[in-house]
Design an enzyme around this catalytic site. Sequence first.
Site, mmCIF file in Angstrom:
data_model
loop_
_atom_site.group_PDB
_atom_site.id
_atom_site.type_symbol
_atom_site.label_atom_id
_atom_site.label_comp_id
_atom_site.label_asym_id
_atom_site.label_seq_id
_atom_site.Cartn_x
_atom_site.Cartn_y
_atom_site.Cartn_z
ATOM 1 N N GLY B 297 53.992 55.593 -29.767
ATOM 2 C CA GLY B 297 54.435 54.281 -30.247
ATOM 3 C C GLY B 297 53.640 53.173 -29.598
ATOM 4 N N SER B 298 54.329 52.090 -29.277
ATOM 5 C CA SER B 298 53.656 50.846 -28.873
ATOM 6 C C SER B 298 52.783 50.997 -27.639
ATOM 7 C CB SER B 298 54.697 49.769 -28.599
ATOM 8 O OG SER B 298 55.538 49.661 -29.709
#
Lengths: 374, 581
Positions: B297-298
């Site tokens: 993810g981020s």
Amino acid sequence: MLLKKRFSLYFKILISGTMLILIGSVFVLSSSSIYGISRTGNPTYYFEKHMIWLLLGITGIWLINRKDIKFIERYSFLIFLFSLFLLTLPRFFGELRWIRLGPLSFQPAELVKFTFIIYLADYFKRKQANIETFKILIVPLIFLLLITGILQTQKDIGTFVIIFFTFILMTFLAGVRMKHIILIILSGIILICGLVVIFPYRIQRIKTYLNPSADTQGSGYQTIQSLIAMGSGGITGKGLGAGERKLKFLPEAHKDYIYAVVGEEMGFIGTSFILFLFATIVFSCFTITNLTADAYLKFLTAGIGGLFGFQFLLHACVVLNLVPAKGTTLPFFSVGGSSFLINILALGVLLNVARKVCTEENIERTEIPFISLH
Amino acid sequence: MIRLKQEYSEKDLLNKRLFFTQITFGLMFSIVFFSLVKVQIINPPEGKTGQYEKVEIPVPRGTIYDRNGKILAMSVPYYSLYIDSWKVNHQKKKEPSYPEKLKEELVAILRIPKAEIEKKFQQRYPLIKRELSIEEYKALTEKNLPGTVFLPSYKRIYPGGTLACHILGFTGTDGYGLEGVELYYNTILQGEKGISLVLKDGTGDLIYSVEKKLSLPRPGKDIYLTIDTNLQYIVEEEIENVYHKYNAASVSAIVIDYYTGEILALANIPEYDPNNPGKFSPSDRRNRAVTDLFEPGSTFKIVTAAAAIEEKVISPDDIIYCENGKWFIRNHYLRDVHQYGALKVSEIIEKSSNIGTVKIAMKLGEEKLYEYCKKFGFGKPTEIDLPGEISGILRPLNMWSSYSITAVPIGQEVGINALQGIKAMAVIANGGYLIQPHILKGFKENKSEKFISWKGQENQRVISQDTCEILTKILQEVTGQGGTAPLANIPGYNISGKTGTAQKIVNGHYSKDRFVASFVGFLQHKDARMLVLVKVDEPKPIYYGGLVAAPVFKNIMWRSLQHLNIPPELFEEEHKLVMRK
């Protein structure tokens, strides 16, 4: 010329006996150390005792050879009676076969083996005139039965067989009629059969003899192990002390199976040499029997020859599974002080006789063909 | 005349019988002689030759220490009781009641049910009890029971219990490492069993005097791990708290020295006790930080940004329009959590804008992005010295779809393990080098021998020092008031980090209620070089990395700083300012 030949007879016995004692001592050390370790922690425990008995034996030989053999002849019956008395003693001390004397223990049955010969030689000499009648056999037979009875309570059938065979040999040479001898042998066989039937463990031994591989872990075990030991020795053996079967694979290897240990460690060369030494002594005995004029000495040497011969043959036959397994010792080899001592003393008496016969001037010599291995 | 004749006949009889006797004895000696020839030369009976037996001499495994010399795993000697039924039977001949007596003694001393012992006695050489206590051993040896055999062996003990269980692993009953460091460094730890050749006698007793040593026993080597037990304890306590607080499926955390790659702490929960691994399920025993794959993810945006800055495609102050949170690109909508208009590049990272990051990536291009992903070590194992590492997923460029350029830059379509994440972040933290994470500090053969240190390959430069400084500054803002993880901030210290909140893929689709919340951050300090990754799997009900994982990071970092006695740096400057006023 004749004298020289006779002296060579004396030396034959002396050298053979000495070699047997020396080689025997080596095998006592080789075979007993494992038992010494597990029973006392000392690997030379049995060997040390053996050496003490050897010293006693050598002292005995020296004492015997200081006296003329006539001295023993005079006291033959007393010596025999004394040994019979000793034979009854272990019962009173709560032992099976032993009389304990400090660190040493004495087995009177071994003494009786020898003194019975002394007694018989004396008896047959005295009764030589009536030897063909049956009634003169009655007294020796009573003694034989008495000894048999005591030995049976001590569960010592091996010693009994030796004594019985020697008895037969001496009656045979003493001139007892053949039909009487056959009668005694038959009753002996019946007696042994009776004992076998009464005590079933002996049946097992006979079964094992007939087919040792039927039960390789049970009763056939020792026979198999004994044959493996013999076979694995081959011609030259594994080397002194290198045997493996003595490590408790052979039960009582240091007593009842020591010839197998010899076979494993020294191979065929060792076993046949031992056989040769025993044969030399036995046939020297018979040569003396032939040479001497004195009836006592004739019977005595024949008896001693028989004693050594039967002991060796029986032990070898058990080890080679030629007869059913039973505990029999090999003279000069098996651990067991009293047996060793008696055999040395017998050898001492034999040497005494041999020397006497060798130096006698006036003996009659009859030419008969006799077997000699030399 | 008559008398003479009689004498002669007597003599004659004796001679005849003596002749017969000699013949008989000659025959008997010959029989024995030929029997000897047969048994010893012609036809020797076959039988086993040689009663030598190989006996193993057990050796202790090496001790496992932490970096400060605290014991994490050690081997202690013990005895196991066997019964030699052969010897029991042997004793039975002397003492018919012996087997019963022996069984009763065993029941009384070992407190094992009689039926069980009866059953064991049916074997030839049964194991009665492993690991006798000292009392039991003493009681049995004092009784001196024939047929009892005590075999020495070693048992592995982990004094810390569950502490560092996933790192250490455990051993089987035969002393062979089955998991963790015990498995990975088994050859070093195990040592070599000695083998001696012993002679056995007919009753099965060993005759030690005829012992021949074929090979000498060599004890295992002691190894030292990079782990700091105290930090490990802190990490385990913190992840256990968050595990219960958010009812997570699992939590993993790693603390690493970002210059050397030494792992200072590594923990997962659920956990297990290596003293008794059989009682726990295999999933408890899994070292999730190494074996489990997740979409970063981020946190993965750091790679995109680093690549773009390094390639000078953008500069931190460039303005990028973030489409107010919703952008139709490559046939689908890309969304941000919050709606942003125009943002600086630094703000895109700080606020974790998906749209902004993808726009940066598109400027960079697929090829460059892929190249940097590989440079940062994604798609292949970190080669950590622990077993069972998963290599991760990074599809080769030719398998990228048109959509991939909108997914990979924000950490989708890639699968990483926690160590890969920490390894990539370490590049930013240490000024551009790809480090080799490792758990082994070194080992010693014996106390006398010198310490052999772990040695890895030379670290490769991935990005320049300048890029790292720019990114560090940006990441520092993440923990600031405007960033996604103000909860990770520790006043007085320079903390940089990045949150990650990734949807889990369930049955091929992104799940709406299962997330992986993560935070990876590091401290910039002249005395401490700690990089911490926290990954919380399926926290409920809150699932944002900034809310779930960042506080765990903060607690771990803060407590570690306190433990290591690292003073704050920023306060010194503020203190000077105050003094000046």
